[in-house]
Scaffold this active site. Structure first.
Site, PDB file in Angstrom:
ATOM      1  N   CYS A  13       0.801  -1.241   0.000  1.00 36.31           N
ATOM      2  CA  CYS A  13       0.000   0.000   0.000  1.00 36.31           C
ATOM      3  C   CYS A  13       0.829   1.284   0.000  1.00 36.31           C
ATOM      4  O   CYS A  13       0.425   2.295  -0.568  1.00 36.31           O
ATOM      5  CB  CYS A  13      -0.935   0.001   1.184  1.00 36.31           C
ATOM      6  SG  CYS A  13      -1.803  -1.553   1.359  1.00 36.31           S
TER       7      CYS A  13
ATOM      8  N   HIS B 188      -4.114   7.177   0.535  1.00 35.17           N
ATOM      9  CA  HIS B 188      -4.221   5.819   0.003  1.00 35.17           C
ATOM     10  C   HIS B 188      -5.661   5.353   0.173  1.00 35.17           C
ATOM     11  O   HIS B 188      -6.251   5.519   1.241  1.00 35.17           O
ATOM     12  CB  HIS B 188      -3.256   4.899   0.766  1.00 35.17           C
ATOM     13  CG  HIS B 188      -3.533   3.450   0.549  1.00 35.17           C
ATOM     14  ND1 HIS B 188      -3.578   2.892  -0.709  1.00 35.17           N
ATOM     15  CD2 HIS B 188      -3.807   2.436   1.424  1.00 35.17           C
ATOM     16  CE1 HIS B 188      -3.847   1.596  -0.596  1.00 35.17           C
ATOM     17  NE2 HIS B 188      -3.988   1.300   0.682  1.00 35.17           N
TER      18      HIS B 188
ATOM     19  N   ASN C 299      -9.630  -1.058  -3.315  1.00 32.35           N
ATOM     20  CA  ASN C 299      -8.258  -0.789  -2.854  1.00 32.35           C
ATOM     21  C   ASN C 299      -7.272  -1.474  -3.807  1.00 32.35           C
ATOM     22  O   ASN C 299      -7.109  -2.694  -3.760  1.00 32.35           O
ATOM     23  CB  ASN C 299      -8.103  -1.316  -1.426  1.00 32.35           C
ATOM     24  CG  ASN C 299      -6.696  -1.134  -0.871  1.00 32.35           C
ATOM     25  OD1 ASN C 299      -5.750  -0.866  -1.618  1.00 32.35           O
ATOM     26  ND2 ASN C 299      -6.535  -1.302   0.425  1.00 32.35           N
TER      27      ASN C 299
HETATM   28  N1  COA Z   1     -19.799  -9.272   4.162  1.00 27.83           N
HETATM   29  C1  COA Z   1     -20.581  -9.551   5.213  1.00 27.83           C
HETATM   30  N2  COA Z   1     -20.107  -9.787   6.436  1.00 27.83           N
HETATM   31  C2  COA Z   1     -18.775  -9.717   6.601  1.00 27.83           C
HETATM   32  C3  COA Z   1     -17.890  -9.421   5.543  1.00 27.83           C
HETATM   33  C4  COA Z   1     -18.466  -9.195   4.287  1.00 27.83           C
HETATM   34  N3  COA Z   1     -17.716  -8.911   3.212  1.00 27.83           N
HETATM   35  N4  COA Z   1     -16.634  -9.406   6.020  1.00 27.83           N
HETATM   36  C5  COA Z   1     -16.715  -9.689   7.327  1.00 27.83           C
HETATM   37  N5  COA Z   1     -17.998  -9.879   7.678  1.00 27.83           N
HETATM   38  C6  COA Z   1     -18.546 -10.211   8.993  1.00 27.83           C
HETATM   39  C7  COA Z   1     -17.548 -10.912   9.874  1.00 27.83           C
HETATM   40  O1  COA Z   1     -17.517 -12.299   9.613  1.00 27.83           O
HETATM   41  C8  COA Z   1     -18.097 -10.600  11.251  1.00 27.83           C
HETATM   42  O2  COA Z   1     -19.156 -11.467  11.505  1.00 27.83           O
HETATM   43  P1  COA Z   1     -19.389 -12.044  12.997  1.00 27.83           P
HETATM   44  O3  COA Z   1     -19.640 -10.824  13.854  1.00 27.83           O
HETATM   45  O4  COA Z   1     -20.566 -12.932  12.832  1.00 27.83           O
HETATM   46  O5  COA Z   1     -18.138 -12.753  13.353  1.00 27.83           O
HETATM   47  C9  COA Z   1     -18.678  -9.202  11.081  1.00 27.83           C
HETATM   48  O6  COA Z   1     -18.867  -9.016   9.672  1.00 27.83           O
HETATM   49  C10 COA Z   1     -17.747  -8.130  11.607  1.00 27.83           C
HETATM   50  O7  COA Z   1     -16.418  -8.418  11.118  1.00 27.83           O
HETATM   51  P2  COA Z   1     -15.234  -7.452  11.362  1.00 27.83           P
HETATM   52  O8  COA Z   1     -14.035  -7.976  10.634  1.00 27.83           O
HETATM   53  O9  COA Z   1     -15.110  -7.200  12.830  1.00 27.83           O
HETATM   54  O10 COA Z   1     -15.808  -6.169  10.623  1.00 27.83           O
HETATM   55  P3  COA Z   1     -15.259  -4.717  10.616  1.00 27.83           P
HETATM   56  O11 COA Z   1     -16.320  -3.808  11.077  1.00 27.83           O
HETATM   57  O12 COA Z   1     -13.919  -4.634  11.281  1.00 27.83           O
HETATM   58  O13 COA Z   1     -15.075  -4.468   9.063  1.00 27.83           O
HETATM   59  C11 COA Z   1     -13.309  -4.357   7.444  1.00 27.83           C
HETATM   60  C12 COA Z   1     -14.185  -5.258   8.321  1.00 27.83           C
HETATM   61  C13 COA Z   1     -12.341  -5.246   6.697  1.00 27.83           C
HETATM   62  C14 COA Z   1     -14.216  -3.617   6.455  1.00 27.83           C
HETATM   63  C15 COA Z   1     -12.578  -3.342   8.349  1.00 27.83           C
HETATM   64  O14 COA Z   1     -11.945  -3.995   9.415  1.00 27.83           O
HETATM   65  C16 COA Z   1     -11.562  -2.562   7.601  1.00 27.83           C
HETATM   66  O15 COA Z   1     -11.881  -1.837   6.695  1.00 27.83           O
HETATM   67  N6  COA Z   1     -10.294  -2.642   8.013  1.00 27.83           N
HETATM   68  C17 COA Z   1      -9.220  -1.978   7.298  1.00 27.83           C
HETATM   69  C18 COA Z   1      -8.863  -2.809   6.132  1.00 27.83           C
HETATM   70  C19 COA Z   1      -8.028  -2.067   5.145  1.00 27.83           C
HETATM   71  O16 COA Z   1      -8.260  -0.937   4.872  1.00 27.83           O
HETATM   72  N7  COA Z   1      -7.054  -2.763   4.621  1.00 27.83           N
HETATM   73  C20 COA Z   1      -6.181  -2.250   3.650  1.00 27.83           C
HETATM   74  C21 COA Z   1      -5.173  -1.385   4.296  1.00 27.83           C
HETATM   75  S1  COA Z   1      -4.041  -0.910   3.120  1.00 27.83           S
END
Ligand code: COA
Length: 331
Positions: free
Chosen positions: A113, A258, A288
């Site tokens: 990234c 980013h 992304n």
């Molecule tokens: N669709 C539906 N449900 C989903 C899912 C999807 N695509 N991805 C995860 N879930 C579910 C999980 O399984 C979890 O279910 P559970 O509560 O039954 O266990 C629930 O949603 C919450 O998961 P969680 O990972 O805690 O969600 P979050 O609110 O943290 O959102 C991201 C997930 C990935 C969107 C978030 O963490 C994020 O954006 N992080 C930064 C990632 C990023 O930017 N990476 C690149 C950096 S360069």
């Protein structure tokens, strides 16, 4: 020492558009969930036969045209990609050969990234020392072929995508213009929070049936931890850059963060206290694209006339490593 300026930019994405609804066909997710948590509506993923070097060729040709330069005017390539078409040599050499840049040096930066900001800093240092004049800087990734498109991979597959962006930089004599400063950091304590374990040369053999069955060639991410660090590190590096250059937030014309997640960009904007017109986001359309997000966004801004002579542009990135940093440019 001469400063470097951006002489031309370009971008390319695969023609195949993958919507949130398309993803919901192969995994348990929904358009609402993806849009609400990430701000993404669609992304571009390569189709069979498309590759990363082809994307960077299109982006590079657009940047050459925009800068009015010929391939023979380019003295070096600095190519950021964490998803090269082959284990080695890096994509920079394939691009060098296929465009016909001659035998110029071609560097590869494997930073995911933060790759484009790091690559730009390498190129800028070469321009400043006078070692090379015009340098082609690339950010390119193909993440889609590393995504698990079943429900097991829904935490990452909905985020990452493919694309390429290019910028050509060269020296300027004009007082006050150009790349003003960089602020770069990394913290390897978090290396396994956002990574791809294999294939890797530490394994014997580098790729195995077990690795494939366990899905260890897929990108793995601790999304919550990435989020938590990103919203602190990006504002922090922008603040450092501003204080080191004696600039203020009010003077920022455009911040291109980013494009990791729209919620991250919004949190960064809020922490820095910037207005909406000071921050550019396009993740809604591209997802992304890792090292390609910043140069793709930059090219869109340049072509839309968002940057004028004298404007202050800030680029900031955070991601795998963790590695992060930012760059200030007087347009
Ligand atoms: N669709 C539906 N449900 C989903 C899912 C999807 N695509 N991805 C995860 N879930 C579910 C999980 O399984 C979890 O279910 P559970 O509560 O039954 O266990 C629930 O949603 C919450 O998961 P969680 O990972 O805690 O969600 P979050 O609110 O943290 O959102 C991201 C997930 C990935 C969107 C978030 O963490 C994020 O954006 N992080 C930064 C990632 C990023 O930017 N990476 C690149 C950096 S360069």
């Amino acid at each position: 020492m001469p400063r470097s300026v951006i002489l031309g930019t370009g971008r390319a994405v695969p023609s195949r558009v993958v919507t949130n609804a398309d993803l919901a066909e192969s995994m348990d997710t929904s358009d609402e969930w993806i849009l609400e948590r990430t701000g993404i509506r669609q992304r571009h993923w390569v189709a069979e036969g498309e590759n990363g070097v082809d994307l960077s060729k299109t982006a590079s040709r657009a940047a050459l045209e925009a800068s009015g330069l010929q391939p023979s005017d380019i003295d070096a390539i600095v190519y950021a990609s964490s998803t090269p078409d082959h284990f080695f040599p890096g994509n920079s050499l394939f691009l060098q050969h296929e465009i016909g840049f001659g035998t110029i040096p071609a560097f590869n930066v494997v930073n995911a990234c933060s790759g484009f900001v790091y690559a730009l800093s390498v190129a800028d240092a070469f321009v400043q020392t006078g070692r090379y004049r015009n340098i082609l800087v690339i950010g390119q990734e193909i993440q889609s072929t590393r995504m698990d498109v079943t429900t097991r991979g829904r935490g990452t597959a909905v985020l990452f995508a493919d694309g390429a962006g290019a910028a050509i930089i060269g020296p300027t004599e004009e007082e006050g213009r150009g790349v003003l400063a960089f602020d770069l950091h990394g913290d390897g304590a978090h290396a396994e929070k956002l990574w791809v374990d294999g294939p890797g040369a530490k394994y014997h053999p580098p790729v195995s049936i077990e690795q494939l069955e366990e899905g260890r060639y897929f990108l793995q991410m601790d999304g919550r931890d990435v989020f938590r660090h990103a919203i602190v590190r990006m504002p922090e590096t922008v603040e450092t850059l501003l204080s080191e250059t004696g600039l203020t937030k009010e003077q920022i014309t455009l911040l291109i963060p980013h494009q990791a997640n729209l919620r991250i960009s919004e949190a960064v904007q809020k922490r820095l206290g910037l207005r909406d017109d000071q921050v550019y986001n396009n993740i809604e359309r591209y997802g992304n694209t890792t090292a390609a997000t910043i140069p793709i966004a930059l090219d869109e801004c340049v072509r839309a006339g968002r940057l004028r002579r004298g404007d202050l542009l800030i680029l900031t990135a955070f991601g795998s490593g963790f590695q992060w940093g930012s760059c200030a440019i007087r347009w």
